[in-house]
Design a protein around this motif. Sequence first.
Motif, PDB file in Angstrom:
ATOM      1  N   TYR A  76       0.855  -1.193   0.000  1.00 24.10           N
ATOM      2  CA  TYR A  76       0.000   0.000   0.000  1.00 24.10           C
ATOM      3  C   TYR A  76       0.887   1.237   0.000  1.00 24.10           C
ATOM      4  CZ  TYR A  76      -3.114   3.690   1.564  1.00 24.10           C
ATOM      5  OH  TYR A  76      -3.809   4.866   1.654  1.00 24.10           O
ATOM      6  N   ALA A  81      -2.624   4.137   5.241  1.00 21.54           N
ATOM      7  CA  ALA A  81      -2.078   2.784   5.392  1.00 21.54           C
ATOM      8  C   ALA A  81      -2.702   2.103   6.610  1.00 21.54           C
ATOM      9  CB  ALA A  81      -0.558   2.857   5.552  1.00 21.54           C
ATOM     10  N   PRO A  82      -2.773   0.775   6.597  1.00 22.32           N
ATOM     11  CA  PRO A  82      -3.292   0.074   7.777  1.00 22.32           C
ATOM     12  C   PRO A  82      -2.520   0.478   9.031  1.00 22.32           C
ATOM     13  CG  PRO A  82      -2.975  -1.453   5.953  1.00 22.32           C
ATOM     14  CD  PRO A  82      -2.390  -0.136   5.516  1.00 22.32           C
ATOM     15  N   ASP A 212       2.472   0.425   3.984  1.00 24.06           N
ATOM     16  CA  ASP A 212       1.990  -0.395   5.088  1.00 24.06           C
ATOM     17  C   ASP A 212       3.120  -0.934   5.957  1.00 24.06           C
ATOM     18  OD1 ASP A 212       2.393  -1.687   2.553  1.00 24.06           O
ATOM     19  OD2 ASP A 212       1.721  -3.557   3.445  1.00 24.06           O
ATOM     20  N   GLU A 216       3.887  -0.068   9.951  1.00 26.27           N
ATOM     21  CA  GLU A 216       4.117  -1.122  10.939  1.00 26.27           C
ATOM     22  C   GLU A 216       5.400  -0.849  11.730  1.00 26.27           C
ATOM     23  OE1 GLU A 216       4.389  -5.969  10.780  1.00 26.27           O
ATOM     24  OE2 GLU A 216       3.389  -4.961   9.110  1.00 26.27           O
TER      25      GLU A 216
END
Length: 291
Positions: A76, A81-82, A212, A216
């Motif tokens: 992504y 983003a997640p 993504d 993280e």
Amino acid sequence: MAWHPNRRSFLLTAAAALALPGSGPEHLQTRAAGTAGQALPAPVLPEPPAGRPVTPVTAPSRADVTKTFAGRTAKYWGLEAPGVLTRLPSAAGGVALTADFCGGPSGNGADLALLTLLRQQHVPATLFLNSRWIAANLSLAKDLAADPLFELANHGTTHRPLSVAGKSAYGITGTANAGEVYDEVMANDGRLTELTGQRPRYFRSGTAHLDDVAAEIVRALGVIPVGFSVNGDGGATFPAATVTHEVSRAHAGDIVIIHGNHPAGGTSAGLARALAAMKDRGDTFLPLPRN
Ligand SMILES: [Zn+2]
């Protein structure tokens, strides 16, 4: 949107994946020789200021991050983003105001009218400071750090989009790998820790773009990546009337982004009218959430 109720477990999973000594709460436990098998007294830890969670004092090292994330490929690229916080929890009864101070050759200004407005109106705000802006405005940064109305957050070391593959946004080349992501976050993290006495809890990348994997990594470093749901000033390019219109669109649950480093723009004048309208209709302003 990117608000995930399981964010806490996400963070714990990310931290656990690193398997780092000293990165979890256990490093805060007291050790007593010769008491194996006995319950240890609860460690006495300093209380965080009300409403503020403890950001881990010890973040994973650059080598740890590089080793853990080196083989990962991003899927992504963009603003949501997640794991990126773009809205407040659904139960939140107010709007969160965030202001970026980007720094750099054309971005080291300080919108004092904006800061005065927030103080006069008692509007809490999270101020995302870039390292270059801090260097150019050190006494003001110290003043902001001492004001409980504001929370200082991390807007990056060199204001680069946060990528593990050198992606760019608005013509700005992003970080090229996990190690550069670490540098972009942690050099300014140290700068802000010097200013405030505690690690910043939030990070917004230059241009607010992340992939993504980079998002993280930010989580694994113990920091919450923050985006926005209302673009209040278009990077300080909107005239005042447009700022008023855009900011006034915000309702409970929104995170508004504006800029505090372009005093000649329309941001502060537009925000003043928006705040008046929003207060008239009963909107309240909240700090960013705890997790
Ligand atoms: Zn910026």
